[in-house]
Scaffold this motif. Structure first.
Motif, PDB file in Angstrom:
ATOM      1  N   TYR A   1       0.853  -1.182   0.000  1.00 12.69           N
ATOM      2  CA  TYR A   1       0.000   0.000   0.000  1.00 12.69           C
ATOM      3  C   TYR A   1       0.893   1.238   0.000  1.00 12.69           C
ATOM      4  O   TYR A   1       1.742   1.392   0.902  1.00 12.69           O
ATOM      5  N   GLN A   2       0.714   2.093  -0.974  1.00 19.59           N
ATOM      6  CA  GLN A   2       1.538   3.292  -1.158  1.00 19.59           C
ATOM      7  C   GLN A   2       3.030   2.978  -1.172  1.00 19.59           C
ATOM      8  O   GLN A   2       3.861   3.791  -0.740  1.00 19.59           O
ATOM      9  N   GLY A   3       3.358   1.778  -1.618  1.00 22.56           N
ATOM     10  CA  GLY A   3       4.755   1.401  -1.714  1.00 22.56           C
ATOM     11  C   GLY A   3       5.454   1.220  -0.386  1.00 22.56           C
ATOM     12  O   GLY A   3       6.674   1.110  -0.331  1.00 22.56           O
ATOM     13  N   ARG A   4       4.679   1.187   0.743  1.00 21.45           N
ATOM     14  CA  ARG A   4       5.340   1.135   2.053  1.00 21.45           C
ATOM     15  C   ARG A   4       4.692   0.208   3.063  1.00 21.45           C
ATOM     16  O   ARG A   4       5.379  -0.318   3.933  1.00 21.45           O
ATOM     17  N   ASP A   5       3.365   0.019   2.988  1.00 20.13           N
ATOM     18  CA  ASP A   5       2.673  -0.745   4.039  1.00 20.13           C
ATOM     19  C   ASP A   5       2.051  -2.018   3.479  1.00 20.13           C
ATOM     20  O   ASP A   5       1.758  -2.111   2.292  1.00 20.13           O
ATOM     21  N   LEU A   6       1.806  -2.972   4.384  1.00 17.23           N
ATOM     22  CA  LEU A   6       1.055  -4.160   3.998  1.00 17.23           C
ATOM     23  C   LEU A   6      -0.334  -3.714   3.523  1.00 17.23           C
ATOM     24  O   LEU A   6      -1.028  -2.958   4.215  1.00 17.23           O
ATOM     25  N   MET A   7      -0.709  -4.167   2.328  1.00 18.07           N
ATOM     26  CA  MET A   7      -2.008  -3.785   1.751  1.00 18.07           C
ATOM     27  C   MET A   7      -3.141  -4.502   2.490  1.00 18.07           C
ATOM     28  O   MET A   7      -3.148  -5.717   2.560  1.00 18.07           O
ATOM     29  N   PRO A   8      -4.085  -3.760   3.060  1.00 20.28           N
ATOM     30  CA  PRO A   8      -5.192  -4.451   3.729  1.00 20.28           C
ATOM     31  C   PRO A   8      -6.098  -5.126   2.696  1.00 20.28           C
ATOM     32  O   PRO A   8      -6.451  -4.502   1.704  1.00 20.28           O
ATOM     33  N   THR A   9      -6.445  -6.396   2.957  1.00 20.72           N
ATOM     34  CA  THR A   9      -7.353  -7.086   2.041  1.00 20.72           C
ATOM     35  C   THR A   9      -8.685  -7.408   2.706  1.00 20.72           C
ATOM     36  O   THR A   9      -9.570  -7.983   2.086  1.00 20.72           O
ATOM     37  N   ALA A  10      -8.819  -7.071   3.983  1.00 19.84           N
ATOM     38  CA  ALA A  10     -10.111  -7.279   4.653  1.00 19.84           C
ATOM     39  C   ALA A  10     -10.271  -6.248   5.760  1.00 19.84           C
ATOM     40  O   ALA A  10      -9.295  -5.710   6.280  1.00 19.84           O
ATOM     41  N   ASP A  11     -11.530  -5.981   6.096  1.00 18.41           N
ATOM     42  CA  ASP A  11     -11.874  -5.022   7.144  1.00 18.41           C
ATOM     43  C   ASP A  11     -11.880  -5.763   8.484  1.00 18.41           C
ATOM     44  O   ASP A  11     -12.614  -6.743   8.654  1.00 18.41           O
ATOM     45  N   ILE A  12     -11.085  -5.299   9.415  1.00 17.01           N
ATOM     46  CA  ILE A  12     -10.997  -5.969  10.718  1.00 17.01           C
ATOM     47  C   ILE A  12     -12.365  -5.978  11.415  1.00 17.01           C
ATOM     48  O   ILE A  12     -12.696  -6.880  12.182  1.00 17.01           O
ATOM     49  N   ARG A  13     -13.208  -4.988  11.063  1.00 19.68           N
ATOM     50  CA  ARG A  13     -14.542  -4.910  11.668  1.00 19.68           C
ATOM     51  C   ARG A  13     -15.426  -6.056  11.208  1.00 19.68           C
ATOM     52  O   ARG A  13     -16.328  -6.490  11.933  1.00 19.68           O
ATOM     53  N   ALA A  14     -15.170  -6.565   9.996  1.00 27.45           N
ATOM     54  CA  ALA A  14     -15.961  -7.690   9.506  1.00 27.45           C
ATOM     55  C   ALA A  14     -15.649  -8.944  10.340  1.00 27.45           C
ATOM     56  O   ALA A  14     -16.547  -9.744  10.641  1.00 27.45           O
ATOM     57  N   TYR A  15     -14.382  -9.123  10.718  1.00 25.40           N
ATOM     58  CA  TYR A  15     -14.030 -10.259  11.577  1.00 25.40           C
ATOM     59  C   TYR A  15     -14.683 -10.114  12.952  1.00 25.40           C
ATOM     60  O   TYR A  15     -15.251 -11.052  13.497  1.00 25.40           O
ATOM     61  N   ALA A  16     -14.573  -8.894  13.514  1.00 25.98           N
ATOM     62  CA  ALA A  16     -15.191  -8.661  14.823  1.00 25.98           C
ATOM     63  C   ALA A  16     -16.698  -8.892  14.730  1.00 25.98           C
ATOM     64  O   ALA A  16     -17.317  -9.490  15.618  1.00 25.98           O
ATOM     65  N   GLY A  17     -17.288  -8.437  13.631  1.00 25.78           N
ATOM     66  CA  GLY A  17     -18.723  -8.582  13.431  1.00 25.78           C
ATOM     67  C   GLY A  17     -19.137 -10.034  13.320  1.00 25.78           C
ATOM     68  O   GLY A  17     -20.155 -10.456  13.889  1.00 25.78           O
ATOM     69  N   THR A  18     -18.354 -10.825  12.601  1.00 23.57           N
ATOM     70  CA  THR A  18     -18.629 -12.254  12.482  1.00 23.57           C
ATOM     71  C   THR A  18     -18.615 -12.925  13.851  1.00 23.57           C
ATOM     72  O   THR A  18     -19.477 -13.753  14.170  1.00 23.57           O
ATOM     73  N   ALA A  19     -17.637 -12.539  14.662  1.00 21.02           N
ATOM     74  CA  ALA A  19     -17.544 -13.120  16.006  1.00 21.02           C
ATOM     75  C   ALA A  19     -18.772 -12.742  16.826  1.00 21.02           C
ATOM     76  O   ALA A  19     -19.395 -13.594  17.473  1.00 21.02           O
ATOM     77  N   LEU A  20     -19.160 -11.456  16.791  1.00 20.97           N
ATOM     78  CA  LEU A  20     -20.339 -11.008  17.546  1.00 20.97           C
ATOM     79  C   LEU A  20     -21.586 -11.761  17.094  1.00 20.97           C
ATOM     80  O   LEU A  20     -22.396 -12.216  17.910  1.00 20.97           O
ATOM     81  N   SER A  21     -21.724 -11.881  15.786  1.00 21.58           N
ATOM     82  CA  SER A  21     -22.905 -12.504  15.220  1.00 21.58           C
ATOM     83  C   SER A  21     -23.011 -13.965  15.670  1.00 21.58           C
ATOM     84  O   SER A  21     -24.069 -14.423  16.101  1.00 21.58           O
TER      85      SER A  21
END
Lengths: 415, 457
Positions: free
Chosen positions: A367-387
């Protein structure tokens, strides 16, 4: 538990009577309906403040670009293989048996929607409010509690002395740090109540403090009748606290915090949260991250030990505001980045896997030539757990707990 | 709503007490800031430079210990313990200044700016030295130009170390070619926290260019902070649309960008809001903020003008007291209301300072000189008046004043008189009733100090 008075509904009501006051008089308590308890599942969210370096914790040793990006961080004590691509930071060796047992897992290349300014404070705000910007001022765990139905002040519990935005909001929750004393004479208690009568913030805080000190000591609160008793209680707390207000990873307080969390989770608490600082490793990351990880490991192992059979029903999510730069910097550390790692543990999770879609570490893949590119929203994981844990619909989680998060395609991280 | 002498001491000063004579009017209140800094003279705190020898010795002993010198480690630990004792001593001196000063506003401004420019010591020896930063960089620049305060704060060794500036070299510098790298931390926090504010008009690219411009500050063992052009980046750098510097890195270019940031309209708004939030209300009156921002901007960032604007606006004198005192402020204003003299506090043993002040403050949620991040301590009342935060305040109010009065042989005041001394016309009925109903003097004193009225300002 160690012989301490365990909290249960009966104790709660009995103590209310013993206090000669009803908690219902407290503004904190009024919205609470005494409905059925929200099941046996427990969720612990640990906020890792300072941006944990996901690439160092779960190392993509199989990625051809990894070693060159991390010339010194990749060296030293060998990491523990997780699969044929990822390996675990050696400081988490104590958790390795959990991996084999399916009680430890990760999601890699995840992030919040926060981008580009890479500020801890903004990043943590967004992680805790679960929003896409700073418009929301309440925490997503609090909104989740609203849907699950908090049946007592303790259903949601923030542990530690810092305010935890992730649990703040309309639904009343408890907050406490072990070792806080409140010893008063009966008359002082009565006069304080009267004096705080027109100051809701003070009144509510005092009532909850009285209830919690009673809980910890297993006796009626305010057992002091002389000034000697009061002074002794003060000095005992000073000795116990020995200057530690923050929960520092690696600090001696870590085990105590986790034990207190477990104690609450064995009582009425179903969602507990605390934060651990010490992840902002701009320099000398080898030492700093190792220390922080050992603290996190202590927290998880203590929860497992103290929860006993309830560990089966427990999911622990350790989340951080963002990841760190793919490249090591000039001072043996890493700077603020984007994509990172979510750590999950507990008997309730489907562990033994590193979830997520790996973006790669090549120059053009970053990401921008410097960071690990995010491929998923961490909130979706948290949401799956809550659900899965609390039987909330995907729509409620996606729209009411978070706004506009689709959890449908997210792996089922709860067993 | 207009100037109220008692409210001025409570809200903008260090509180009322038996030895406090409130200023008669706004002019007199503000004029105190123009006088000499008597409190700092009476209760000194060391400068960073004065600690150079013990820091050098600490480093040398560390090297000796690694080379197997058996005695070095013990000696090193002794220096470290001495440094922790100094930290407690300086905490007591900070409190003593509050107790004795006739210029409480100066003390409050010191804490405000120390928090605005938060530094936390990250190394064994600097851990105890945040007070030296406040003494060197904040205290002398309280009433001058914001640009000078900004420059002094950002270039102090404690700040350069806290925000990793010593580790940073310009991307185009000779050192970068040898594997050293740029560190953006200081540049980012200057823009986000210290000047423009997080909603300010800057981008990631501004942060990076600013970091390149800042690269070059380093710490010489003898000379303290120096600027080394060979660590700097060959410019020019473009920050907020303006070009700074040329091919040769120079310290003057760094000065220039600080001047521009200090007088930027976004900075004026950011500082104005922070002042109003800190002194008056967690939810500030927008007209009040705009008034302070306008004076800050018109005056080119003259702090005295900003303070006058803060106090002259009618919203400053709203009788409802909305702010909750932070733990340090709570403890010290309590001691002041009880009439404790600065010399008494300063003379306590370090163990007593730890048990009576430092640890209780930590229990109330404020571990001295260890806020969680460069954004400093929270302002919202609800962040402090939590069950455990309030429990620690009540417990302190009930126990420590009594213990202190026994220790120094001075009797506690009559609680009913304390209501009058501590709160004057702002006491309210509830606290007066509680003070009158208390069965013992020590409980009555505890109740007055634990009252919402005393904890708010």
């Amino acid at each position: 538990m160690r012989g301490r008075g365990r909290f249960d509904r009966r104790g709660f009501l009995k103590r209310g009577a013993a206090l000669g006051c009803s908690l219902a008089a407290s503004p904190l308590a009024t919205p609470i309906a005494l409905a059925a308890a929200p099941g046996d599942k427990r969720l612990v969210v640990i906020v890792l403040r300072g941006a944990m370096d996901g690439l160092d914790v779960v190392r993509p040793v199989g990625d051809p670009a990894y070693a060159a990006l991390r010339p010194t961080l990749a060296q030293g004590e060998a990491p523990l293989p997780l699969d044929d691509f990822f390996a675990l930071h050696p400081a988490l060796g104590g958790l390795y048996p959990l991996w084999a047992a399916g009680e430890l897992g990760f999601a890699h290349a995840v992030s919040t929607p926060y981008r580009d300014k890479r500020s801890h404070f903004d990043g943590q705000d967004i992680l805790e409010t679960g929003g896409a910007g700073s418009a929301r001022r309440d925490g997503w765990l609090n909104r989740a509690l609203g849907l699950i139905g908090a049946t007592s002040l303790r259903t949601g519990f923030a542990i530690g002395r810092e305010s935890l935005l992730i649990l703040n909001g309309e639904v009343p929750v408890s907050q406490w740090a072990p070792d806080t004393p409140l010893t008063l004479t009966a008359q002082s208690r009565r006069l304080l109540r009267k004096m705080y009568g027109e100051a809701p913030l003070f009144r509510a805080s005092m009532e909850e403090a009285l209830a919690l000190t009673a809980d910890e000591t297993g006796s009626a609160p305010g057992s002091g009748e002389s000034r000697g008793d009061v002074q002794q209680a003060m000095m005992a707390s000073v000795r116990a606290a020995s200057g530690k207000a923050r929960i520092m990873a690696g600090g001696a307080g870590m085990e105590k915090i986790a034990r207190f969390a477990a104690e609450q989770l064995l009582g009425e608490t179903r969602i507990a949260s605390f934060s651990i600082t010490g992840w902002d490793t701009h320099a000398r990351q080898k030492q700093g991250l190792g220390r922080a990880l050992r603290g996190l490991q202590t927290a998880i192992l203590t929860l497992k030990r103290e929860l006993g059979s309830a560990w089966r029903d427990t999911a622990v999510l350790a989340m951080t505001e963002f990841g760190r730069t793919a490249r090591e910097n000039g001072s043996g550390g890493t700077d603020h980045g984007t994509g990172g790692v979510l750590l999950m543990a507990g008997g309730a999770i489907a562990g033994g896997q590193v979830y997520g879609q790996w973006p790669g570490l090549g120059e053009l893949e970053l990401y921008q030539g410097r960071d690990l590119m995010p491929t998923a929203d961490i909130r979706a994981y948290a949401g799956t757990a809550l659900s899965a844990l609390f039987a909330l619909s995907a729509g409620d989680v996606g729209q009411k707990v978070f706004s506009g998060v689709d959890i449908a395609g997210t792996p089922r991280i709860i067993a | 709503m207009r100037f109220d002498p008692e409210l001025a001491e409570i809200r903008f000063g260090t509180g009322l007490g038996p030895r406090v004579e409130p200023a008669a009017d706004l002019q007199a209140f503000l004029a105190r800031l123009d006088g000499p800094d008597l409190a700092a003279r009476a209760f000194p705190v060391a400068s960073f430079a004065s600690q150079a020898d013990s820091m050098a010795r600490f480093r040398a002993l560390g090297r000796a210990a690694r080379q197997g010198d058996g005695n070095a480690r013990g000696e090193r630990d002794r220096i470290l313990r001495e440094s922790r004792r100094s930290q407690l001593r300086w905490l007591a001196h900070a409190g003593a200044r509050w107790l004795d000063s006739a210029d409480g506003f100066r003390e409050r401004l010191t804490r405000f700016w120390a928090d605005h420019f938060t530094v936390v010591g990250k190394r064994p020896m600097t851990r105890a030295m945040a007070a030296t930063f406040v003494e060197d960089a904040i205290r002398p620049h309280l009433t001058g130009r914001f640009a000078d305060l900004l420059y002094a704060a950002e270039t102090h060794p404690m700040m350069l170390d806290y925000l990793d500036q010593f580790a940073s070299v310009g991307e185009g510098s000779p050192l970068a070619a040898r594997g050293r790298g740029l560190n953006e931390n200081l540049a980012r926090e200057i823009l986000e926290l210290h000047t423009l504010g997080v909603d300010g008009p800057y981008t990631q690219d501004d942060v990076r260019q600013f970091a390149n411009l800042l690269a070059g500050f380093t710490h010489g063992r003898r000379a303290g902070v120096t600027y080394q052009p060979r660590r700097g980046n060959p410019g020019p750098e473009v920050i907020l649309g303006r070009r700074y510097g040329g091919a040769r890195p120079r310290l003057e270019d760094v000065r220039e960008v600080f001047e521009d940031l200090a007088t930027h309209p976004a900075t004026a708004r950011h500082i104005a809001r922070k002042l109003v939030v800190h002194f008056v209300s967690d939810r500030p009156d927008e007209a009040h903020v705009a008034h302070v921002a306008a004076r800050f901007a018109e005056s080119g960032g003259a702090l005295g003008a900003a303070y006058a604007a803060l106090l002259e606006h009618p919203a400053a004198w709203e009788p409802a007291r909305r702010k909750v005192k932070q733990p340090f402020d709570f403890i010290v204003t309590a001691l002041k209301a009880l009439g404790l003299r600065g010399a008494r506090l300063a003379a306590l043993r370090s163990g007593e300072i730890r048990d009576g002040l430092a640890v209780p403050m930590a229990l109330m949620g404020q571990r001295w000189e260890r806020p969680d991040g460069p954004d400093g301590w929270p302002e919202a009342a609800a962040r402090w008046i939590t069950p455990q935060g309030l429990a620690a305040r009540i417990q302190w109010a009930m126990a420590v004043p009594t213990m202190l009065s026994e220790r120094i042989g001075a009797p506690l005041p009559d609680p009913r008189a304390l209501v009058e001394t501590a709160l004057g016309a702002h006491a309210g009925a509830q606290v007066a009733l509680a003070a009158a109903a208390a069965q013992t003097r020590w409980e009555g004193v505890g109740l007055v100090l634990a009252s919402p009225g005393f904890q708010r300002r």
